[in-house]
Design an enzyme around this catalytic site. Structure first.
Site, PDB file in Angstrom:
ATOM      1  N   THR A 193       0.953  -1.047  -0.068  1.00 36.76           N
ATOM      2  CA  THR A 193       0.127  -0.063   0.172  1.00 36.76           C
ATOM      3  C   THR A 193       0.804   1.260   0.018  1.00 36.76           C
ATOM      4  O   THR A 193       0.467   2.083  -0.660  1.00 36.76           O
ATOM      5  CB  THR A 193      -0.957  -0.053   1.223  1.00 36.76           C
ATOM      6  OG1 THR A 193      -2.004  -1.093   1.166  1.00 36.76           O
ATOM      7  CG2 THR A 193      -1.905   1.274   1.302  1.00 36.76           C
TER       8      THR A 193
ATOM      9  N   SER B 108       1.882  -7.357  -0.881  1.00 34.40           N
ATOM     10  CA  SER B 108       2.409  -8.598  -0.157  1.00 34.40           C
ATOM     11  C   SER B 108       1.828  -9.750   0.059  1.00 34.40           C
ATOM     12  O   SER B 108       2.094 -10.753   0.598  1.00 34.40           O
ATOM     13  CB  SER B 108       3.131  -7.862   1.326  1.00 34.40           C
ATOM     14  OG  SER B 108       2.171  -7.719   2.268  1.00 34.40           O
TER      15      SER B 108
ATOM     16  N   THR C 287       1.587  -4.606   4.324  1.00 39.31           N
ATOM     17  CA  THR C 287       1.636  -4.879   5.612  1.00 39.31           C
ATOM     18  C   THR C 287       0.907  -6.365   5.804  1.00 39.31           C
ATOM     19  O   THR C 287       1.077  -6.879   7.049  1.00 39.31           O
ATOM     20  CB  THR C 287       0.609  -3.935   6.562  1.00 39.31           C
ATOM     21  OG1 THR C 287      -0.689  -3.950   6.028  1.00 39.31           O
ATOM     22  CG2 THR C 287       1.312  -2.507   6.473  1.00 39.31           C
ATOM     23  N   ASP C 288       0.580  -6.943   4.707  1.00 36.36           N
ATOM     24  CA  ASP C 288      -0.047  -8.352   5.019  1.00 36.36           C
ATOM     25  C   ASP C 288       0.764  -9.379   5.428  1.00 36.36           C
ATOM     26  O   ASP C 288       0.396 -10.007   6.310  1.00 36.36           O
ATOM     27  CB  ASP C 288      -0.909  -8.837   3.698  1.00 36.36           C
ATOM     28  CG  ASP C 288      -1.993  -7.972   3.340  1.00 36.36           C
ATOM     29  OD1 ASP C 288      -2.685  -7.157   4.133  1.00 36.36           O
ATOM     30  OD2 ASP C 288      -2.608  -7.796   2.015  1.00 36.36           O
TER      31      ASP C 288
HETATM   32  N1  ASP Z   1      -2.267  -4.831   0.185  1.00 40.82           N
HETATM   33  C1  ASP Z   1      -1.324  -4.368   1.037  1.00 40.82           C
HETATM   34  C2  ASP Z   1      -0.360  -5.274   1.029  1.00 40.82           C
HETATM   35  O1  ASP Z   1       0.599  -5.580  -0.010  1.00 40.82           O
HETATM   36  C3  ASP Z   1      -1.712  -4.066   2.360  1.00 40.82           C
HETATM   37  C4  ASP Z   1      -0.600  -3.065   2.888  1.00 40.82           C
HETATM   38  O2  ASP Z   1       0.171  -2.859   2.225  1.00 40.82           O
HETATM   39  O3  ASP Z   1      -1.270  -2.110   4.031  1.00 40.82           O
HETATM   40  O4  ASP Z   1       0.094  -6.014   1.872  1.00 40.82           O
END
Ligand code: ASP
Length: 340
Positions: free
Chosen positions: A35, A73, A107-108
């Protein structure tokens, strides 16, 4: 009086020119997507564009950007982890001036990548992972401040020896403790049972403690020569677990299983039947899906069972993968789980 004013002006000019001439620490920013690199309804931003959008970084460091992958991620894999840790080693070997490696990451799976690197990065150069919960074009996007804070943390001499760190929302977490607890909010990584290890305030980065579980230079897991990691599955327990599901997991070509059990390692009778399957010579790590506290007990003599202590299933899976690169002896693997 005039002399004093002149002296003050001279001192000011000297300090300005001195601060401009003092070389800034060399920081490598490896971008991987997430993100922090996203705009709503648009493709992910490229690494150099992400960093250029935060020119304030240049106040703290001489920044080198390296786009490693550009993915959400949720698409992270053990094979990318292996390539990433080797990539970091090559970059540090090629340029000894690098003071810290910052990794922008979704963050995932941030807690998994951070824990993997915590156990496989054999260098005292700090690695700091950073992401954001809001896309770069949302109101009050958290990415730029998180990124600046990550660089401030990475170049802090106090970051050395603390293992891989994660900076989100002004807080510094140790990789082993990090847990995502919210789908959306900027404080998605609240303090867990063991607490943050430090904080980023506007004028200063402060650390309060050091993790004592083994990591980085004290880790025995050497993956630099490996091309793949052992395949480990996670089996999630639930009320009324149908034991037929187990056939899938025991027949697959995996090298071990992690069970995400109820509190205290308790299991449904369906999942409990795993111990009657012939394939249970594979190591089985029992972790709990409860977010805090450890499972009591130790590995029962003569069984393939290993107790994950307080590690959640996703991190227990990583530690089992790494353990199996060294031994198949469940007693020894339990030892690793007690130390890391
Ligand atoms: N979709 C995102 C990721 O790549 C979520 C994030 O980064 O907060 O994990």
């Amino acid at each position: 009086m005039n002399k004093i004013v002149t002296l003050i002006i001279l001192l000011y000019c000297w300090s300005m020119s001195h601060s401009q001439n003092t070389p800034k620490p060399h920081v490598l920013i490896i971008t991987t997507g997430g993100t922090i690199a996203s705009k709503t309804n648009a493709p992910l931003i490229e690494g150099h564009e992400l960093i250029q959008a935060v020119p304030e970084l240049n106040n703290y460091a001489t920044v080198e950007v390296d786009e490693f992958v550009n993915i959400g991620s949720s698409k992270m894999t053990p094979s990318i982890w292996l390539k990433l840790v080797k990539h970091i080693k090559s970059a540090l070997d090629a340029n000894p001036k690098i003071k810290t490696v910052i990794i922008t990451h979704g963050t995932d799976t941030m807690e998994e990548t951070a824990f993997f690197l915590n156990l496989t990065h054999h260098s005292k150069v700090p690695i700091v992972l950073v992401g954001s919960m809001r896309s770069s074009n949302e109101i009050s996007a958290d990415g730029p401040a998180n990124l600046i804070n990550a660089v401030r943390v990475g170049i802090s001499p106090d970051a050395i020896g603390k293992g891989v760190l994660v900076v989100m929302n002004d807080n510094i977490s140790a990789a082993r403790d990090l847990l995502k607890m919210n789908n959306r909010r900027v404080d998605a990584f609240p303090s867990t049972e063991l607490g943050y290890i430090g904080f980023c305030d506007p004028e200063k980065v402060t650390f309060y403690r050091s993790p004592i579980k083994r990591h980085t230079l004290k880790s025995e897991f050497d993956v630099y020569h490996l091309d793949s990691l052992p395949k480990i599955d996670i089996v999630q327990d639930f009320a009324g677990f149908d034991p037929k599901i187990l056939t899938y997991f025991t027949d697959r070509p995996n090298q071990g299983l992690v069970i995400s059990s109820f509190a205290g390692g308790r299991m449904s009778s369906g999942l409990g039947q795993i111990f009657n399957y012939p394939a249970t010579h594979k190591p089985i790590v029992i972790s709990s899906s409860i977010k805090s506290g450890r499972i009591m007990g130790s590995n029962p003599e003569g069984t393939p069972v290993i107790i994950a202590n307080d590690l959640p299933s996703n991190k227990a899976r990583i530690l089992l993968m790494l353990s199996l690169t060294k031994t198949k002896d469940t007693k020894k693997i339990q030892d690793y789980f007690n130390q890391y």
